[in-house]
Design a protein around this motif. Structure first.
Motif, PDB file in Angstrom:
ATOM      1  N   VAL A  31       0.832  -1.208   0.000  1.00  0.00           N
ATOM      2  CA  VAL A  31       0.000   0.000   0.000  1.00  0.00           C
ATOM      3  C   VAL A  31       0.863   1.255   0.000  1.00  0.00           C
ATOM      4  CG1 VAL A  31      -1.740   1.315   1.263  1.00  0.00           C
ATOM      5  CG2 VAL A  31      -1.880  -1.172   1.185  1.00  0.00           C
ATOM      6  N   GLU A  32       0.613   2.102  -0.974  1.00  0.00           N
ATOM      7  CA  GLU A  32       1.393   3.335  -1.067  1.00  0.00           C
ATOM      8  C   GLU A  32       0.616   4.574  -0.669  1.00  0.00           C
ATOM      9  OE1 GLU A  32       2.557   3.034  -5.094  1.00  0.00           O
ATOM     10  OE2 GLU A  32       4.094   1.509  -4.707  1.00  0.00           O
ATOM     11  N   SER A  33      -0.686   4.530  -0.859  1.00  0.00           N
ATOM     12  CA  SER A  33      -1.480   5.677  -0.428  1.00  0.00           C
ATOM     13  C   SER A  33      -2.892   5.244  -0.069  1.00  0.00           C
ATOM     14  CB  SER A  33      -1.514   6.753  -1.515  1.00  0.00           C
ATOM     15  OG  SER A  33      -2.235   6.288  -2.627  1.00  0.00           O
ATOM     16  N   VAL A  34      -3.533   6.068   0.709  1.00  0.00           N
ATOM     17  CA  VAL A  34      -4.849   5.749   1.255  1.00  0.00           C
ATOM     18  C   VAL A  34      -5.809   6.888   0.961  1.00  0.00           C
ATOM     19  CG1 VAL A  34      -6.125   5.335   3.388  1.00  0.00           C
ATOM     20  CG2 VAL A  34      -3.838   4.360   3.086  1.00  0.00           C
TER      21      VAL A  34
END
Ligand SMILES: [Zn+2]
Ligand SMILES: [Zn+2]
Ligand SMILES: [Zn+2]
Ligand SMILES: [Zn+2]
Lengths: 125, 125
Positions: free
Chosen positions: B110-113
């Motif tokens: 996961v790199e961004s939310v």
DNA sequence: TTGTTATTGCAACATTGTTGCAATAGTTTA
DNA sequence: TAAACTATTGCAACAATGTTGCAATAACAA
């Protein structure tokens, strides 16, 4: 609610969504689908599916709408509000079996939830 | 990184974002801002703020980009990944002091939310 | 003041999604 | 089966959002 009719496009769209088991955008569906259909028709079919509770819509970080079948009666039962994962490499979105839990301050009335995690999926890394 | 320069537009945009304490879209900023500025310029300023970690970007369910100042050194400290609330009545988005917790299956990176709750805020209900 | 270059305005463009309208075709009824 | 009704479609036009190329401008350092 209007009476629905069975059409080629409608069945083809649902078929693609079901077999891919991914959330797909209109243009991805258009590519994968076997039949010729107008852009507007695809959108109308998808929105009708949403109204009927057959499909749910996710807005990704690219601002696009993605559509996925609701696998309610499936062995991999999904929570109503679940996380989604978007792979920046293969451009697909999948529904994760992880429910979204949150609490909001008093007075806030939450009507819908849109949670997307972006990154790279196992197949692409 | 390039050397940043102070410009009227840049300061006006940051001023509006800071005073409103809301996540705002480009057109909302353009309306609230006191100075004349081109659409493209506003976007470029906002994206520069994002690069510099001064502002973060949220994609709402309307598919639009919203920008909010990161209140890192503020008394109301926000978690890195927090929920956002979008009111369909007043069209504003605010950062909630609620962190996003999740776990993903093995192999997912996961790199961004991007998590947005949509509904009606206390002021509008 | 002068030179360097980050920033701007403008226009053009791409993309995504929606809507109006006439034509088409699915479904029901006789 | 044939006719009637109307849900659905294709097409075009449109709106909205966001990006990019390029020449002009202006911020900042020397
Ligand atoms: Zn992937
Ligand atoms: Zn899902
Ligand atoms: Zn409100
Ligand atoms: Zn925020």
């Amino acid at each position: 609610m209007l009476k629905r009719r069975n059409t080629t496009t409608k069945e083809a769209v649902l078929s693609v969504l079901t077999s891919k088991r991914r959330a797909m955008s209109q243009d991805a569906i258009m590519q994968q689908i076997g039949v010729n259909a107008d852009r507007a028709t695809i959108y109308r079919v998808l929105n009708r599916f949403c109204e009927d509770g057959l499909v749910h819509k996710i807005i990704a970080e690219d601002g696009k709408q993605y559509f996925a079948v609701c696998m309610k009666c499936d062995e991999t039962k999904l929570a109503d509000n679940h996380f989604h994962f978007r792979c920046t490499s293969c451009q697909t979105i999948e529904c994760l079996p992880e429910a979204v839990h949150f609490s909001v301050p008093n007075g806030y009335n939450v009507e819908s939830v849109n949670c997307v995690l972006t990154g790279v999926c196992p197949q692409c890394s």
